[in-house]
Design an enzyme around this catalytic site. Structure first.
Site, PDB file in Angstrom:
ATOM      1  N   HIS A 118       0.926  -1.140  -0.024  1.00 13.83           N
ATOM      2  CA  HIS A 118      -0.068   0.020  -0.090  1.00 13.83           C
ATOM      3  C   HIS A 118       0.821   1.228   0.113  1.00 13.83           C
ATOM      4  O   HIS A 118       0.693   2.131  -0.720  1.00 13.83           O
ATOM      5  CB  HIS A 118      -0.777   0.113   1.198  1.00 13.83           C
ATOM      6  CG  HIS A 118      -1.647   1.458   1.371  1.00 13.83           C
ATOM      7  ND1 HIS A 118      -2.665   1.711   0.846  1.00 13.83           N
ATOM      8  CD2 HIS A 118      -1.211   2.597   2.193  1.00 13.83           C
ATOM      9  CE1 HIS A 118      -2.798   3.166   1.120  1.00 13.83           C
ATOM     10  NE2 HIS A 118      -1.939   3.305   2.124  1.00 13.83           N
ATOM     11  N   HIS A 123       1.502   4.969  -2.376  1.00 15.56           N
ATOM     12  CA  HIS A 123       1.610   6.428  -2.182  1.00 15.56           C
ATOM     13  C   HIS A 123       2.996   6.859  -2.958  1.00 15.56           C
ATOM     14  O   HIS A 123       2.927   8.316  -3.180  1.00 15.56           O
ATOM     15  CB  HIS A 123       2.054   6.552  -0.607  1.00 15.56           C
ATOM     16  CG  HIS A 123       0.767   6.579   0.092  1.00 15.56           C
ATOM     17  ND1 HIS A 123       0.000   7.690   0.381  1.00 15.56           N
ATOM     18  CD2 HIS A 123       0.162   5.485   0.990  1.00 15.56           C
ATOM     19  CE1 HIS A 123      -1.152   7.328   1.083  1.00 15.56           C
ATOM     20  NE2 HIS A 123      -0.888   6.190   1.441  1.00 15.56           N
ATOM     21  N   GLU A 164      -5.827   9.212   0.026  1.00 17.35           N
ATOM     22  CA  GLU A 164      -6.252   7.909   0.042  1.00 17.35           C
ATOM     23  C   GLU A 164      -7.069   7.506  -0.989  1.00 17.35           C
ATOM     24  O   GLU A 164      -7.195   6.476  -1.496  1.00 17.35           O
ATOM     25  CB  GLU A 164      -6.682   7.488   1.474  1.00 17.35           C
ATOM     26  CG  GLU A 164      -5.559   7.515   2.535  1.00 17.35           C
ATOM     27  CD  GLU A 164      -4.456   6.637   2.513  1.00 17.35           C
ATOM     28  OE1 GLU A 164      -3.659   6.532   3.085  1.00 17.35           O
ATOM     29  OE2 GLU A 164      -4.435   5.971   1.487  1.00 17.35           O
ATOM     30  N   SER A 185      -3.756   0.689  -4.378  1.00 11.99           N
ATOM     31  CA  SER A 185      -3.260  -0.296  -3.988  1.00 11.99           C
ATOM     32  C   SER A 185      -4.275  -1.632  -3.866  1.00 11.99           C
ATOM     33  O   SER A 185      -3.990  -2.631  -3.321  1.00 11.99           O
ATOM     34  CB  SER A 185      -2.717  -0.113  -2.780  1.00 11.99           C
ATOM     35  OG  SER A 185      -3.162   0.422  -1.723  1.00 11.99           O
TER      36      SER A 185
END
Ligand code: HBI
Ligand code: FE
Length: 279
Positions: A118, A123, A164, A185
């Site tokens: 993730h 990110h 997010e 993700s």
């Protein structure tokens, strides 16, 4: 290996098992097949620039060298979620905290806490984009201030609905693209966020986002859509205190609510998305 006072640690590269690297390969190959045409261009460019590959969990120091040259950010390994003030402090100094471990095979499709896939895959590629990299540092600085003002809840919603789970209009205005890491993700949410009729897709508005509660255990009920990273950076540059003042009078909204004044995006013909002027 005990983490340091700032919760950082050396990435225990030698402790990854063949199963860990196989899990990375599976997750990477799923997203590599799914995201072209769904992820925003800036993400695809960042991923390419970083040279993150399917073969296994990457070396954070190698990625930090590349990232540092691009935008001055570096990656720091952490044991998992760290206290808010530690997290904000790292972002304010262009250090992105990355959980060092990877999920178990039985958690392939969803896990509540961020793991290395993730954080690195979701990110880090966007931290290669200068405008987004500036936004993330400004967010960290804002978080340090919000902490002092007791406004973490409102600010965490901004992070949630942009960094997010954010969507962005693609340059040609033809369609929507994904930039939120929680989506990028996740195989199932990368499909759901664009293809499902269930969620609301609402034009980004800073106060609207900060009033909106979110769920951490299901697909998002609402996705907020920005026109560009410049729009997001410009909207969040000013000092937030006047915004926090205005929020004190405004009741929170539920995760799936549509409010008067919302610009609700509706699916047009083909890939196009228009919007209603009002809810
Ligand atoms: N810690 N390692 C890590 N990663 C995160 O994404 C993270 C965190 N601590 C707090 C946090 N995110 C959120 O609560 C932010 O909104 C502060
Ligand atoms: Fe995250």
């Amino acid at each position: 290996m005990e983490p340091r006072p700032d919760f950082t640690m050396d990435q225990p590269i030698a402790s990854y098992t063949p199963t860990d690297h196989a899990t990375w390969r599976t997750l990477f190959e799923h997203q590599a097949a799914l995201l072209p045409g769904r992820a925003c261009e800036e993400f695809m460019l960042g991923l390419k620039g970083l040279g993150v590959a399917a073969d296994g969990i990457p070396d954070f120091n190698r990625l930090s060298d590349i990232l540092g040259k691009a935008t001055g950010w570096s990656i720091v390994a952490v044991p998992g979620l760290v206290p808010d003030e530690v997290f904000f402090g790292h972002l304010a100094n262009r250090r992105f905290p990355v959980t060092w471990w990877i999920r178990k095979p039985e958690q392939m499709d969803y896990l509540q806490e961020p793991d290395v896939f993730h954080d690195i895959y979701g990110h880090v590629p966007l931290l290669m984009n200068p405008v987004f990299a500036d936004y993330m540092q400004a967010y960290g600085e804002g978080g340090v201030k919000a902490q002092r003002l007791g406004e973490i809840t409102h600010l965490a919603r901004l992070y949630w609905y942009t960094v997010e789970f954010g969507l962005i209009r693609d340059a040609g205005g033809r369609g929507l693209r994904i930039y939120g890491s929680g989506i990028l993700s996740s195989k199932s949410e990368s499909i759901h966020c664009l293809d499902s009729a269930a969620p609301n897709r609402i034009g980004f508005d800073l106060l609207r986002v900060m009033r909106t509660r979110y769920r951490i255990d299901t697909f998002q009920k609402t996705y907020f859509v920005i026109d560009s990273f410049d729009q997001l950076f410009a909207a969040t540059r000013p000092d937030f205190r006047p915004f926090y003042e205005r929020l004190h009078g405004a009741p929170d909204l539920g995760a799936g609510e549509v409010a008067a004044g919302d610009t609700v995006l509706v699916r047009g013909t083909g890939e196009g998305w228009g919007h209603t002027d009002d809810a």
